[in-house]
Design a protein around this motif. Structure first.
Motif, short mmCIF file in Angstrom:
data_model
loop_
_atom_site.label_atom_id
_atom_site.label_comp_id
_atom_site.label_asym_id
_atom_site.label_seq_id
_atom_site.Cartn_x
_atom_site.Cartn_y
_atom_site.Cartn_z
N VAL A 159 0.86 -1.19 0.00
CA VAL A 159 0.00 0.00 0.00
C VAL A 159 0.89 1.24 0.00
N LEU A 160 0.53 2.20 -0.82
CA LEU A 160 1.22 3.49 -0.87
C LEU A 160 0.19 4.59 -0.61
N VAL A 161 0.40 5.38 0.43
CA VAL A 161 -0.46 6.54 0.71
C VAL A 161 0.34 7.78 0.35
N ALA A 162 -0.19 8.54 -0.62
CA ALA A 162 0.52 9.71 -1.12
C ALA A 162 -0.36 10.95 -0.96
N ASP A 163 -0.25 11.58 0.21
CA ASP A 163 -0.93 12.86 0.46
C ASP A 163 0.07 13.93 0.04
N LEU A 164 0.00 14.34 -1.21
CA LEU A 164 1.11 15.03 -1.85
C LEU A 164 1.14 16.52 -1.57
N PRO A 165 2.34 17.12 -1.57
CA PRO A 165 2.44 18.58 -1.44
C PRO A 165 1.63 19.25 -2.54
N CYS A 166 0.82 20.24 -2.17
CA CYS A 166 -0.09 20.85 -3.14
C CYS A 166 -0.19 22.35 -2.89
N SER A 167 -0.99 23.02 -3.71
CA SER A 167 -1.16 24.47 -3.59
C SER A 167 -2.03 24.86 -2.40
N GLY A 168 -2.68 23.89 -1.75
CA GLY A 168 -3.35 24.14 -0.48
C GLY A 168 -4.59 25.00 -0.53
N GLU A 169 -5.29 25.02 -1.66
CA GLU A 169 -6.48 25.87 -1.76
C GLU A 169 -7.56 25.49 -0.74
N GLY A 170 -7.59 24.21 -0.38
CA GLY A 170 -8.57 23.77 0.62
C GLY A 170 -8.30 24.29 2.01
N MET A 171 -7.13 24.92 2.22
CA MET A 171 -6.77 25.46 3.53
C MET A 171 -6.79 26.98 3.55
N PHE A 172 -7.37 27.61 2.53
CA PHE A 172 -7.35 29.07 2.44
C PHE A 172 -7.94 29.74 3.68
N ARG A 173 -9.05 29.24 4.20
CA ARG A 173 -9.66 29.94 5.34
C ARG A 173 -8.90 29.69 6.64
N LYS A 174 -8.10 28.63 6.71
CA LYS A 174 -7.33 28.35 7.91
C LYS A 174 -5.99 29.05 7.93
N ILE A 210 -2.10 -1.06 -4.05
CA ILE A 210 -2.92 0.14 -4.24
C ILE A 210 -2.18 1.38 -3.77
N CYS A 211 -2.49 2.48 -4.45
CA CYS A 211 -1.98 3.81 -4.09
C CYS A 211 -3.17 4.70 -3.78
N ILE A 212 -3.18 5.29 -2.59
CA ILE A 212 -4.23 6.24 -2.20
C ILE A 212 -3.65 7.64 -2.39
N TYR A 213 -4.15 8.34 -3.40
CA TYR A 213 -3.65 9.65 -3.80
C TYR A 213 -4.59 10.71 -3.21
N SER A 214 -4.02 11.75 -2.58
CA SER A 214 -4.88 12.80 -2.04
C SER A 214 -4.17 14.13 -2.05
N THR A 215 -4.97 15.20 -2.05
CA THR A 215 -4.49 16.58 -1.90
C THR A 215 -5.51 17.35 -1.08
N CYS A 216 -5.12 18.54 -0.64
CA CYS A 216 -6.07 19.43 0.04
C CYS A 216 -6.26 20.69 -0.81
N THR A 217 -6.51 20.49 -2.09
CA THR A 217 -6.68 21.62 -2.99
C THR A 217 -7.88 21.40 -3.89
N PHE A 218 -8.35 22.47 -4.55
CA PHE A 218 -9.58 22.42 -5.34
C PHE A 218 -9.36 22.23 -6.84
N ASN A 219 -8.26 22.73 -7.39
CA ASN A 219 -8.12 22.79 -8.84
C ASN A 219 -8.04 21.41 -9.48
N CYS A 220 -8.42 21.34 -10.76
CA CYS A 220 -8.41 20.07 -11.50
C CYS A 220 -7.00 19.62 -11.86
N GLU A 221 -6.09 20.57 -12.08
CA GLU A 221 -4.74 20.22 -12.53
C GLU A 221 -4.04 19.29 -11.54
N GLU A 222 -4.23 19.53 -10.24
CA GLU A 222 -3.57 18.71 -9.22
C GLU A 222 -4.40 17.51 -8.81
N ASN A 223 -5.60 17.41 -9.35
CA ASN A 223 -6.51 16.35 -8.93
C ASN A 223 -6.91 15.45 -10.11
#
Length: 456
Positions: A159-174, A210-223
């Motif tokens: 198993v590979l869990v890849a919560d990858l470095p991202c632009s962080g748009e989902g954390m804008f309010r925090k 399996i690889c579980i891919y995740s980000t905390c951002t909104f844009n399509c390019e990173e998702n």
């Protein structure tokens, strides 16, 4: 396809209000919620929303690893693991700091599994190690290695869990700093970095893994765009995750590349994206083990009497420091330690200081610790906070001399060395609470223990 345009006003409104506060319990340490909660996190069996944000820094139970403060949407990891990881597995959490997903994986993975929790950024790996040690599970290695180094462990992980470095748009309010640093260029840089990281580490995933891919951002390019690219280029297959309609998760309309989005105006949490990729089946290269000396060949190992089941561990020494690593994973862990930069592994047991062998501070927080190995002193809240600030304590005169375990609500916090007129505080200097200000909130009704939830 991203679904932002039609309900953007609702999303914008949601981003103007405070984010919900959520925690996840450590089931190996407690089943009782230590706060008054108003709602469960529906996709996580141990996740809870709190009605207000307490002063976590001054809660001894937080430092004891009883719970982890984590954004609720990120807890959706549980659903992917529950569906696809049903047998003991070797799992890599690739970009693990500060430790939210690693501590969750330690609670989720089937018994006899092993977790490698990795962080490439030096300044973040110490925080990761602290949080993992406080969670207390023995079946884990914390490493500080580049994805390309991990990729050379060919077929080493199920198993590979890849919560990858991202632009962080989902954390804008925090995090206002994330808003200030955002740009279209940074989005494109992040998307390219994510693809490179996955290509570097992909050889380490076994065929069929399996690889579980995740980000905390909104844009399509990173998702979604990256998932389609990875499916074509690795290659990989995107597989679905079971989702209940009441969770109000936004599911991809593309059945060929299923993915799952959390939007703050639809679900109580921050922005989050998750997809699951499966590597095609094929020949699997055996992992090259290097056999070490077995613990049973030793006449006596210092500190073995401090563990509840010493026969389940192999004891290893590095200079003056001794660790206990689970015997079932010993060959794998020893082999990996020669290939990666290991920060901590298994159970830190103790260290030689001259002629004395002293217990490691993290031992008290391990679920492998034998609670009656040392005398125990229960601390009141104010005493526990002083201990966590690394201040000296005065124990009752009848307290036995020597090493003593200090607890809060029966949860171990660490050790002191009682020498009669005082107790030397052995809490790690780097873990101490640095603030000397004691907030009034710690005595609010929220801080009183609630009755255990009947659903726990």
């Amino acid at each position: 396809m991203c679904r932002l345009r039609e309900d953007y006003p609702q999303l914008e409104a949601a981003l103007r209000v405070a984010a919900p506060v959520s925690i996840r319990l450590n089931p190996a340490k407690t089943a009782a919620l230590p706060f008054r909660s108003h709602e469960r996190v529906m996709w996580c069996s141990t996740g809870y929303y709190l009605s207000e944000r307490p002063a976590f820094t001054f809660d001894p139970l937080f430092h004891a690893g009883v719970y982890y403060v984590q954004e609720a949407a990120s807890m959706f990891l549980e659903q992917a693991v529950a569906q696809y990881v049903t047998a003991p597995a070797v799992c890599l959490d690739l970009c693990a700091a500060p430790g939210g997903k690693s501590t969750h994986l330690l609670s989720l993975l089937p018994r006899r599994s092993l977790l490698v929790s990795n962080e490439v950024i030096r300044s973040r790996v110490t925080v990761l190690a602290e949080n993992v040690l406080k969670w207390g599970m023995p079946d884990v290695i914390v490493t500080h290695s580049d994805p390309a180094e991990l990729g050379r462990l060919v077929h080493g992980f199920d198993v590979l869990v890849a919560d990858l470095p991202c632009s962080g748009e989902g954390m804008f309010r925090k995090n206002p700093a994330v808003r200030r640093e955002w740009s279209v260029a940074s989005v494109m840089q992040c998307a390219a970095r994510q693809r490179r990281i996955l290509h570097d580490v992909w050889p380490a995933l076994r065929p069929g893994g399996i690889c579980i891919y995740s980000t905390c951002t909104f844009n399509c390019e990173e998702n979604e765009d990256n998932i389609r690219y990875l499916v074509r280029s690795l290659p990989a297959e995107a597989v679905p995750v079971n989702v209940e309609a009441g969770w109000r998760i936004t599911c991809s309309a593309d059945d060929r590349c299923p993915s799952y989005r959390f939007f703050p105006h639809r679900t109580a949490g921050e922005g989050f994206f998750l997809a699951v990729l499966r590597k095609p089946d094929g020949p699997c290269r055996p992992f090259p083990f290097k056999t070490g000396n077995r613990r049973s060949a030793l006449r006596h190992t210092p500190g073995e009497e401090w563990l509840s089941d010493a026969d389940a561990y192999r004891f290893t020494a590095e200079a003056s420091f001794v660790r206990a690593i689970p015997e079932i994973h010993a060959e794998w862990m020893l082999s990996v330690s020669e290939r990666l930069r290991v920060v901590t592994a298994g159970v830190p047991t103790g260290e030689w200081k001259g002629k004395d062998f002293l217990p490691a501070p993290a031992l008290a927080l391990s679920t492998a610790f034998r609670r009656d190995a040392f005398p125990t002193v229960e601390l009141a809240r104010e005493e526990a906070i002083r201990y966590l600030q690394k201040e000296a304590l005065r124990l009752a005169p009848d307290t036995p001399k020597g090493h003593v375990t200090v607890t809060f609500r029966k949860m171990p916090l660490g050790f002191v060395r009682h020498i009669g007129h005082r107790a030397n505080n052995l809490y790690p200097h780097e873990w101490r609470i640095r603030s000397r200000h004691l907030p009034e909130e710690i005595s609010s009704p929220l801080r009183q223990p609630a009755s255990p939830s009947p659903d726990l």
